[in-house]
Motif scaffolding. Structure first.
Motif, PDB file in Angstrom:
ATOM      1  N   GLU A  91       0.809  -1.224   0.000  1.00 56.85           N
ATOM      2  CA  GLU A  91       0.000   0.000   0.000  1.00 56.85           C
ATOM      3  C   GLU A  91       0.838   1.268   0.000  1.00 56.85           C
ATOM      4  O   GLU A  91       0.316   2.359   0.212  1.00 56.85           O
ATOM      5  CB  GLU A  91      -0.927  -0.005   1.221  1.00 56.85           C
ATOM      6  N   THR A  92       2.145   1.149  -0.206  1.00 55.85           N
ATOM      7  CA  THR A  92       3.035   2.312  -0.179  1.00 55.85           C
ATOM      8  C   THR A  92       3.631   2.549  -1.553  1.00 55.85           C
ATOM      9  O   THR A  92       3.517   1.729  -2.454  1.00 55.85           O
ATOM     10  CB  THR A  92       4.160   2.111   0.855  1.00 55.85           C
ATOM     11  N   GLY A  93       4.287   3.676  -1.699  1.00 59.73           N
ATOM     12  CA  GLY A  93       4.924   3.986  -2.969  1.00 59.73           C
ATOM     13  C   GLY A  93       5.797   5.209  -2.861  1.00 59.73           C
ATOM     14  O   GLY A  93       5.888   5.852  -1.811  1.00 59.73           O
ATOM     15  N   GLY A  94       6.426   5.544  -3.968  1.00 62.26           N
ATOM     16  CA  GLY A  94       7.300   6.704  -4.033  1.00 62.26           C
ATOM     17  C   GLY A  94       8.027   6.734  -5.358  1.00 62.26           C
ATOM     18  O   GLY A  94       7.671   6.018  -6.305  1.00 62.26           O
ATOM     19  N   ARG A  95       9.052   7.556  -5.405  1.00 60.92           N
ATOM     20  CA  ARG A  95       9.902   7.654  -6.589  1.00 60.92           C
ATOM     21  C   ARG A  95      11.354   7.612  -6.138  1.00 60.92           C
ATOM     22  O   ARG A  95      11.687   8.107  -5.060  1.00 60.92           O
ATOM     23  CB  ARG A  95       9.646   8.957  -7.337  1.00 60.92           C
ATOM     24  N   ALA A  96      12.192   7.035  -6.966  1.00 55.10           N
ATOM     25  CA  ALA A  96      13.625   6.995  -6.688  1.00 55.10           C
ATOM     26  C   ALA A  96      14.358   7.726  -7.804  1.00 55.10           C
ATOM     27  O   ALA A  96      14.030   7.571  -8.978  1.00 55.10           O
ATOM     28  CB  ALA A  96      14.116   5.550  -6.603  1.00 55.10           C
ATOM     29  N   LEU A  97      15.325   8.534  -7.420  1.00 55.61           N
ATOM     30  CA  LEU A  97      16.215   9.203  -8.365  1.00 55.61           C
ATOM     31  C   LEU A  97      17.540   8.458  -8.326  1.00 55.61           C
ATOM     32  O   LEU A  97      18.088   8.216  -7.245  1.00 55.61           O
ATOM     33  CB  LEU A  97      16.411  10.671  -7.973  1.00 55.61           C
ATOM     34  N   LEU A  98      18.014   8.075  -9.494  1.00 59.69           N
ATOM     35  CA  LEU A  98      19.247   7.289  -9.582  1.00 59.69           C
ATOM     36  C   LEU A  98      20.247   7.953 -10.510  1.00 59.69           C
ATOM     37  O   LEU A  98      19.880   8.737 -11.385  1.00 59.69           O
ATOM     38  CB  LEU A  98      18.933   5.876 -10.097  1.00 59.69           C
ATOM     39  N   ARG A  99      21.515   7.588 -10.343  1.00 64.39           N
ATOM     40  CA  ARG A  99      22.602   8.092 -11.179  1.00 64.39           C
ATOM     41  C   ARG A  99      23.465   6.912 -11.615  1.00 64.39           C
ATOM     42  O   ARG A  99      23.693   5.982 -10.846  1.00 64.39           O
ATOM     43  CB  ARG A  99      23.439   9.098 -10.386  1.00 64.39           C
ATOM     44  N   ASN A 100      23.944   6.983 -12.829  1.00 65.26           N
ATOM     45  CA  ASN A 100      24.843   5.965 -13.363  1.00 65.26           C
ATOM     46  C   ASN A 100      26.257   6.533 -13.358  1.00 65.26           C
ATOM     47  O   ASN A 100      26.536   7.526 -14.019  1.00 65.26           O
ATOM     48  CB  ASN A 100      24.430   5.588 -14.791  1.00 65.26           C
ATOM     49  N   GLU A 103       4.333   9.448 -17.046  1.00 69.91           N
ATOM     50  CA  GLU A 103       3.299   9.314 -16.024  1.00 69.91           C
ATOM     51  C   GLU A 103       1.902   9.639 -16.542  1.00 69.91           C
ATOM     52  O   GLU A 103       0.920   9.380 -15.853  1.00 69.91           O
ATOM     53  CB  GLU A 103       3.643  10.159 -14.799  1.00 69.91           C
ATOM     54  N   GLN A 104       1.789  10.160 -17.754  1.00 67.02           N
ATOM     55  CA  GLN A 104       0.468  10.435 -18.324  1.00 67.02           C
ATOM     56  C   GLN A 104      -0.349   9.159 -18.502  1.00 67.02           C
ATOM     57  O   GLN A 104      -1.575   9.206 -18.507  1.00 67.02           O
ATOM     58  CB  GLN A 104       0.596  11.151 -19.667  1.00 67.02           C
ATOM     59  N   THR A 105       0.315   8.027 -18.650  1.00 68.39           N
ATOM     60  CA  THR A 105      -0.392   6.766 -18.858  1.00 68.39           C
ATOM     61  C   THR A 105      -0.553   5.963 -17.566  1.00 68.39           C
ATOM     62  O   THR A 105      -1.103   4.866 -17.594  1.00 68.39           O
ATOM     63  CB  THR A 105       0.353   5.898 -19.899  1.00 68.39           C
ATOM     64  N   VAL A 106      -0.070   6.500 -16.445  1.00 69.32           N
ATOM     65  CA  VAL A 106      -0.147   5.803 -15.162  1.00 69.32           C
ATOM     66  C   VAL A 106      -1.517   6.088 -14.534  1.00 69.32           C
ATOM     67  O   VAL A 106      -1.934   7.244 -14.455  1.00 69.32           O
ATOM     68  CB  VAL A 106       0.990   6.271 -14.223  1.00 69.32           C
ATOM     69  N   PRO A 107      -2.211   5.047 -14.077  1.00 70.59           N
ATOM     70  CA  PRO A 107      -3.513   5.262 -13.435  1.00 70.59           C
ATOM     71  C   PRO A 107      -3.411   6.203 -12.224  1.00 70.59           C
ATOM     72  O   PRO A 107      -2.403   6.191 -11.503  1.00 70.59           O
ATOM     73  CB  PRO A 107      -3.935   3.860 -12.996  1.00 70.59           C
ATOM     74  N   ALA A 108      -4.460   6.979 -12.006  1.00 70.70           N
ATOM     75  CA  ALA A 108      -4.473   7.979 -10.931  1.00 70.70           C
ATOM     76  C   ALA A 108      -4.221   7.367  -9.555  1.00 70.70           C
ATOM     77  O   ALA A 108      -3.523   7.972  -8.729  1.00 70.70           O
ATOM     78  CB  ALA A 108      -5.796   8.733 -10.935  1.00 70.70           C
ATOM     79  N   ASP A 109      -4.748   6.175  -9.291  1.00 70.03           N
ATOM     80  CA  ASP A 109      -4.534   5.567  -7.977  1.00 70.03           C
ATOM     81  C   ASP A 109      -3.069   5.201  -7.760  1.00 70.03           C
ATOM     82  O   ASP A 109      -2.556   5.304  -6.656  1.00 70.03           O
ATOM     83  CB  ASP A 109      -5.452   4.367  -7.758  1.00 70.03           C
ATOM     84  N   ARG A 110      -2.380   4.799  -8.815  1.00 80.23           N
ATOM     85  CA  ARG A 110      -0.944   4.499  -8.703  1.00 80.23           C
ATOM     86  C   ARG A 110      -0.144   5.789  -8.490  1.00 80.23           C
ATOM     87  O   ARG A 110       0.774   5.835  -7.674  1.00 80.23           O
ATOM     88  CB  ARG A 110      -0.466   3.741  -9.934  1.00 80.23           C
ATOM     89  N   LEU A 111      -0.484   6.854  -9.227  1.00 82.12           N
ATOM     90  CA  LEU A 111       0.180   8.144  -9.024  1.00 82.12           C
ATOM     91  C   LEU A 111       0.003   8.623  -7.588  1.00 82.12           C
ATOM     92  O   LEU A 111       0.937   9.163  -6.989  1.00 82.12           O
ATOM     93  CB  LEU A 111      -0.370   9.194  -9.996  1.00 82.12           C
ATOM     94  N   ALA A 112      -1.172   8.414  -7.034  1.00 88.80           N
ATOM     95  CA  ALA A 112      -1.423   8.810  -5.645  1.00 88.80           C
ATOM     96  C   ALA A 112      -0.516   8.027  -4.692  1.00 88.80           C
ATOM     97  O   ALA A 112      -0.062   8.577  -3.680  1.00 88.80           O
ATOM     98  CB  ALA A 112      -2.884   8.593  -5.292  1.00 88.80           C
ATOM     99  N   MET A 113      -0.235   6.778  -5.023  1.00 85.98           N
ATOM    100  CA  MET A 113       0.670   5.984  -4.178  1.00 85.98           C
ATOM    101  C   MET A 113       2.096   6.531  -4.233  1.00 85.98           C
ATOM    102  O   MET A 113       2.796   6.536  -3.225  1.00 85.98           O
ATOM    103  CB  MET A 113       0.621   4.508  -4.581  1.00 85.98           C
ATOM    104  N   PHE A 114       2.534   7.017  -5.403  1.00 88.50           N
ATOM    105  CA  PHE A 114       3.872   7.614  -5.516  1.00 88.50           C
ATOM    106  C   PHE A 114       3.981   8.820  -4.580  1.00 88.50           C
ATOM    107  O   PHE A 114       5.050   9.084  -4.022  1.00 88.50           O
ATOM    108  CB  PHE A 114       4.158   8.083  -6.936  1.00 88.50           C
TER     109      PHE A 114
END
Length: 148
Positions: free
Chosen positions: A63-72, A114-125
């Motif tokens: 039930e959780t979510g977020g975003r990760a920023l990564l570097r190569n 993210e335009q194609t990501v469902p709203a409920d998933r975006l809310a989890m991020f």
């Protein structure tokens, strides 16, 4: 105007690459899965956008979510920071140390993906509160423990 053309080409390339994940996107997913998957709760990582050695990945776990920023660096992906909506815009990416042209392109690629990501998933991020630096020595808390 070459910078704008270059940025547009990078955006176009990142969008066409999102339909069929490239090696950077696959490597980012693999890193996040190997770091945060639990037997009882697998990470769902998508979308992933990668531009000029940086990537942003949306993730959910239970039930959780977020975003990760990564570097190569030198062919190895590493997590720089974890956040919610705070890293969606170019200004926040510039504050994280990303060059302005790359930050602008990465933010635009994320917005497009993210335009194609469902709203409920975006809310989890957006549930991830704050901004946690992961690239500082000794600061590697599990991503899912910071989400609410």
């Amino acid at each position: 105007m070459p910078t704008k053309l270059f940025a547009a080409l990078i955006i176009l390339w990142s969008l066409t690459g999102s339909a069929a994940a490239g090696p950077d996107e696959d490597a980012v997913r693999d890193l996040l899965h190997s770091t945060f998957d639990k037997p009882e709760a697998k990470l769902d990582v998508a979308p992933v956008v990668a531009v000029a050695g940086y990537a942003i990945a949306g993730w959910t776990q239970g039930e959780t979510g977020g975003r990760a920023l990564l570097r190569n660096r030198n062919g190895r992906w590493a997590i720089i920071l974890c956040a919610g909506d705070e890293i969606r815009n170019a200004e926040a990416l510039r504050q994280a140390g990303i060059a302005p042209d790359v930050a602008n392109t990465l933010a635009q690629a994320l917005a497009n993906a993210e335009q194609t990501v469902p709203a409920d998933r975006l809310a989890m991020f957006a549930r991830f509160e704050g901004l946690v630096r992961m690239d500082e020595v000794g600061n590697h808390p599990p991503v899912h423990d910071r989400a609410h």
